[in-house]
Design a protein around this motif. Structure first.
Motif, PDB file in Angstrom:
ATOM      1  N   GLY A   1      31.308  38.581  13.721  1.00 14.97           N
ATOM      2  CA  GLY A   1      29.895  38.675  13.372  1.00 14.97           C
ATOM      3  C   GLY A   1      28.973  38.845  14.559  1.00 14.97           C
ATOM      4  O   GLY A   1      27.849  38.318  14.540  1.00 14.97           O
ATOM      5  N   ASP A   2      29.420  39.593  15.588  1.00 14.55           N
ATOM      6  CA  ASP A   2      28.575  39.706  16.780  1.00 14.55           C
ATOM      7  C   ASP A   2      27.263  40.447  16.519  1.00 14.55           C
ATOM      8  O   ASP A   2      26.353  40.407  17.351  1.00 14.55           O
ATOM      9  CB  ASP A   2      29.340  40.374  17.920  1.00 14.55           C
ATOM     10  N   HIS A   3      27.133  41.085  15.331  1.00 15.96           N
ATOM     11  CA  HIS A   3      25.859  41.741  15.023  1.00 15.96           C
ATOM     12  C   HIS A   3      24.733  40.720  14.841  1.00 15.96           C
ATOM     13  O   HIS A   3      23.558  41.067  14.912  1.00 15.96           O
ATOM     14  CB  HIS A   3      25.995  42.603  13.758  1.00 15.96           C
ATOM     15  N   HIS A   4      25.089  39.444  14.621  1.00 21.82           N
ATOM     16  CA  HIS A   4      24.060  38.410  14.523  1.00 21.82           C
ATOM     17  C   HIS A   4      23.374  38.190  15.867  1.00 21.82           C
ATOM     18  O   HIS A   4      22.263  37.642  15.929  1.00 21.82           O
ATOM     19  CB  HIS A   4      24.676  37.084  14.061  1.00 21.82           C
ATOM     20  N   GLY A   5      24.042  38.592  16.947  1.00 22.65           N
ATOM     21  CA  GLY A   5      23.487  38.364  18.276  1.00 22.65           C
ATOM     22  C   GLY A   5      22.160  39.063  18.510  1.00 22.65           C
ATOM     23  O   GLY A   5      21.377  38.632  19.359  1.00 22.65           O
ATOM     24  N   ALA A   6      21.898  40.132  17.746  1.00 21.01           N
ATOM     25  CA  ALA A   6      20.666  40.894  17.955  1.00 21.01           C
ATOM     26  C   ALA A   6      19.413  40.068  17.639  1.00 21.01           C
ATOM     27  O   ALA A   6      18.336  40.349  18.165  1.00 21.01           O
ATOM     28  CB  ALA A   6      20.695  42.160  17.101  1.00 21.01           C
ATOM     29  N   ARG A   7      19.546  39.043  16.776  1.00 23.64           N
ATOM     30  CA  ARG A   7      18.351  38.286  16.415  1.00 23.64           C
ATOM     31  C   ARG A   7      18.427  36.813  16.819  1.00 23.64           C
ATOM     32  O   ARG A   7      17.600  36.010  16.394  1.00 23.64           O
ATOM     33  CB  ARG A   7      18.084  38.404  14.916  1.00 23.64           C
ATOM     34  N   VAL A   8      19.439  36.465  17.647  1.00 20.57           N
ATOM     35  CA  VAL A   8      19.567  35.072  18.066  1.00 20.57           C
ATOM     36  C   VAL A   8      18.332  34.601  18.807  1.00 20.57           C
ATOM     37  O   VAL A   8      17.797  33.511  18.554  1.00 20.57           O
ATOM     38  CB  VAL A   8      20.811  34.891  18.958  1.00 20.57           C
ATOM     39  N   MET A   9      17.828  35.392  19.740  1.00 21.06           N
ATOM     40  CA  MET A   9      16.732  34.946  20.580  1.00 21.06           C
ATOM     41  C   MET A   9      15.473  34.664  19.764  1.00 21.06           C
ATOM     42  O   MET A   9      14.697  33.766  20.113  1.00 21.06           O
ATOM     43  CB  MET A   9      16.445  35.969  21.685  1.00 21.06           C
ATOM     44  N   GLU A  10      15.292  35.424  18.665  1.00 25.36           N
ATOM     45  CA  GLU A  10      14.133  35.145  17.810  1.00 25.36           C
ATOM     46  C   GLU A  10      14.270  33.787  17.142  1.00 25.36           C
ATOM     47  O   GLU A  10      13.282  33.058  16.992  1.00 25.36           O
ATOM     48  CB  GLU A  10      14.014  36.235  16.733  1.00 25.36           C
ATOM     49  N   ARG A  11      15.497  33.423  16.759  1.00 27.11           N
ATOM     50  CA  ARG A  11      15.719  32.175  16.026  1.00 27.11           C
ATOM     51  C   ARG A  11      15.612  30.938  16.922  1.00 27.11           C
ATOM     52  O   ARG A  11      15.349  29.847  16.415  1.00 27.11           O
ATOM     53  CB  ARG A  11      17.101  32.202  15.365  1.00 27.11           C
ATOM     54  N   ILE A  12      15.844  31.099  18.219  1.00 29.00           N
ATOM     55  CA  ILE A  12      15.889  29.921  19.088  1.00 29.00           C
ATOM     56  C   ILE A  12      14.656  29.809  19.983  1.00 29.00           C
ATOM     57  O   ILE A  12      14.617  28.986  20.893  1.00 29.00           O
ATOM     58  CB  ILE A  12      17.153  29.925  19.971  1.00 29.00           C
ATOM     59  N   GLY A  13      13.639  30.616  19.718  1.00 27.04           N
ATOM     60  CA  GLY A  13      12.436  30.588  20.548  1.00 27.04           C
ATOM     61  C   GLY A  13      11.803  29.205  20.619  1.00 27.04           C
ATOM     62  O   GLY A  13      11.437  28.718  21.695  1.00 27.04           O
ATOM     63  N   ALA A  14      11.686  28.551  19.449  1.00 29.38           N
ATOM     64  CA  ALA A  14      11.071  27.215  19.429  1.00 29.38           C
ATOM     65  C   ALA A  14      11.939  26.198  20.173  1.00 29.38           C
ATOM     66  O   ALA A  14      11.425  25.299  20.849  1.00 29.38           O
ATOM     67  CB  ALA A  14      10.855  26.771  17.984  1.00 29.38           C
ATOM     68  N   LEU A  15      13.259  26.333  20.047  1.00 29.79           N
ATOM     69  CA  LEU A  15      14.173  25.420  20.740  1.00 29.79           C
ATOM     70  C   LEU A  15      13.998  25.525  22.254  1.00 29.79           C
ATOM     71  O   LEU A  15      13.974  24.505  22.955  1.00 29.79           O
ATOM     72  CB  LEU A  15      15.608  25.741  20.352  1.00 29.79           C
ATOM     73  N   LEU A  16      13.854  26.743  22.769  1.00 33.22           N
ATOM     74  CA  LEU A  16      13.705  26.920  24.213  1.00 33.22           C
ATOM     75  C   LEU A  16      12.434  26.264  24.730  1.00 33.22           C
ATOM     76  O   LEU A  16      12.371  25.828  25.886  1.00 33.22           O
ATOM     77  CB  LEU A  16      13.697  28.417  24.553  1.00 33.22           C
ATOM     78  N   GLU A  17      11.424  26.178  23.882  1.00 36.89           N
ATOM     79  CA  GLU A  17      10.180  25.546  24.301  1.00 36.89           C
ATOM     80  C   GLU A  17      10.217  24.033  24.137  1.00 36.89           C
ATOM     81  O   GLU A  17       9.726  23.294  24.981  1.00 36.89           O
ATOM     82  CB  GLU A  17       9.003  26.134  23.490  1.00 36.89           C
ATOM     83  N   SER A  18      10.803  23.562  23.037  1.00 36.61           N
ATOM     84  CA  SER A  18      10.767  22.127  22.731  1.00 36.61           C
ATOM     85  C   SER A  18      11.958  21.354  23.298  1.00 36.61           C
ATOM     86  O   SER A  18      11.867  20.154  23.541  1.00 36.61           O
ATOM     87  CB  SER A  18      10.723  21.916  21.218  1.00 36.61           C
ATOM     88  N   GLY A  19      13.096  22.048  23.457  1.00 36.21           N
ATOM     89  CA  GLY A  19      14.304  21.371  23.906  1.00 36.21           C
ATOM     90  C   GLY A  19      15.004  20.599  22.812  1.00 36.21           C
ATOM     91  O   GLY A  19      15.922  19.824  23.090  1.00 36.21           O
ATOM     92  N   ARG A  20      14.619  20.808  21.573  1.00 37.34           N
ATOM     93  CA  ARG A  20      15.242  20.105  20.445  1.00 37.34           C
ATOM     94  C   ARG A  20      16.153  21.056  19.681  1.00 37.34           C
ATOM     95  O   ARG A  20      15.774  22.198  19.382  1.00 37.34           O
ATOM     96  CB  ARG A  20      14.182  19.533  19.501  1.00 37.34           C
ATOM     97  N   GLY A  21      17.355  20.566  19.337  1.00 37.51           N
ATOM     98  CA  GLY A  21      18.316  21.372  18.599  1.00 37.51           C
ATOM     99  C   GLY A  21      17.783  21.780  17.241  1.00 37.51           C
ATOM    100  O   GLY A  21      16.886  21.146  16.668  1.00 37.51           O
TER     101      GLY A  21
END
Length: 397
Positions: free
Chosen positions: A98-118
């Motif tokens: 399912g590596d095609h999911h990688g294209a939108r990973v960064m959109e999904r984890i944007g809030a995590l990168l800012e907050s540091g919460r899983g």
């Protein structure tokens, strides 16, 4: 993966990496080998073994190459269908289906990168044959900074996987923090070596060239010889590779330095060497002895009333250690002033060589291996350096 196996992973994983354990089999009585006993024991040892294989790449930091090498081991550790590692800007590595999911990973984890919460999120796609429908992401942090994320994919929600991802992400973060400490130590050593190189007095360089020039007409052969000594000495002192050298190389550089000093001071300088051949291969920090010899020359010959100086250099076998002693009969130093220098209170340039060498020896070998200095006003100075003959991670280059 069981919670107990994860607990063992977090607690013992780094120790296993350092100790190089071989997992999966144990020795039975009378030297026979047997399979690990219970299923829980087997799962625990397999978990630890996989962690020990994933750790070395991560000790290089969070890069595309290290992520690629570690991702497969981490996916095996979690027992999930797919896993990816990211930094703050992009996917560094994807392992599994399912590596095609990688294209939108960064959109999904944007809030995590800012907050540091899983976080966990549904991630269904248009491909009906793709098993990846759900993902859980955890931050990778060093010193409270989010460097990236670990994201695991699964066909359905799983509280066990969510907990496991959090634990493994914390373990990965520990490896990244160790990598950062390694880099900091390297930068510190490089800065210290730059400081020592800066301590090589421009006056010494100019005086050496002037002394060489003085022989060009009267003794051309001597001038050529000194010029070669000067070139070799500067090449060694300003080399760009290796934090460590051998005692033999350090003593050879000192001999070249003293040849240049003799060209200036002639018979005013007397040097006695006592070297045990068996200690010549011993590894030691680069530019460790030359500043101490330069200190002896300065105290012995450059005082206002100095007419002559004797310097004794010995390198002897002391059992498990090599002991180097550099002694001069110069002006010496008031002991309280020496103590201030070794505490870093001697001013911008005074004693920088002594302080630098003392700190580097303590960093590499421990406080028991700092400089031992005996001195007094008008009593000369005796400096003793002890280094272990063998120390893991210390190799002459």
């Amino acid at each position: 993966m069981s919670g107990s196996a994860l607990a063992v992973l977090i607690t013992l994983g780094p120790l296993l990496v350092a100790g190089g354990f071989v997992l999966g089999r144990r020795t039975a009585p009378h030297g026979r080998t047997s399979d690990v006993g219970t299923p829980v024991e087997h799962a625990t040892f397999e978990t630890l073994h996989t962690a020990s294989l994933a750790a070395p790449p991560l000790r290089a930091g969070l890069t595309e190459e290290s992520a690629r090498k570690a991702a497969r081991r981490l996916r095996s550790l979690l027992g999930t269908d797919a896993l990816c590692l990211t930094d703050r800007e992009r996917v560094l590595a994807w392992d599994g289906t399912g590596d095609h999911h990688g294209a939108r990973v960064m959109e999904r984890i944007g809030a995590l990168l800012e907050s540091g919460r899983g976080t966990a999120f549904a991630d269904a796609c248009d491909d009906l044959d793709c098993p990846q429908r759900w993902a859980v992401a955890a931050p990778l942090t060093v010193d409270h900074r989010v460097l990236g994320t670990l994201v695991a994919y699964a066909p359905r929600e799983s509280a066990v996987l969510a907990r496991a991802v959090g634990e493994v992400a914390r373990w990965v973060s520990v490896q990244l923090e160790l990598a950062e400490l390694d880099r900091s130590r390297t930068r510190l050593i490089e800065a210290e070596i730059r400081a020592l190189r800066a301590q090589i007095s421009p006056h010494f360089l100019f005086n050496s060239l002037a002394a060489i020039a003085s022989f060009v007409r009267t003794d051309p052969a001597r001038a050529r010889e000194l010029l070669l000594e000067f070139a070799d000495f500067t090449r060694y002192s300003f080399r760009s590779h290796g934090d460590f050298t051998t005692l033999a190389d350090e003593l050879h550089s000192i001999d070249q330095y003293l040849a240049l000093v003799r060209a200036r001071f002639g018979e005013r300088l007397s040097v006695t060497l006592q070297i045990a051949p068996e200690v010549l291969p011993v590894a030691m920090p680069f530019l460790c002895l030359q500043p101490l010899v330069e200190n002896a020359v300065k105290h012995g010959l450059e005082g206002a009333d100095a007419t002559a100086s004797r310097i004794t250099i010995s390198a002897l076998d002391a059992g498990a250690e090599a002991e180097v002693v550099i002694e001069d009969d110069g002006v010496g130093m008031e002991p309280d002033r020496l103590r201030r220098i070794l505490r870093g209170e001697g001013g911008a340039s005074t004693g920088i060589g002594l302080l630098n060498v003392d700190e580097r020896l303590r960093q590499v070998y421990g406080d028991a291996y700092g400089l031992v200095i005996e001195t007094g006003v008008g009593a000369g100075m005796k400096i003793t350096v002890r280094v272990p003959k063998y120390r893991a991670g210390v190799h002459g280059s």
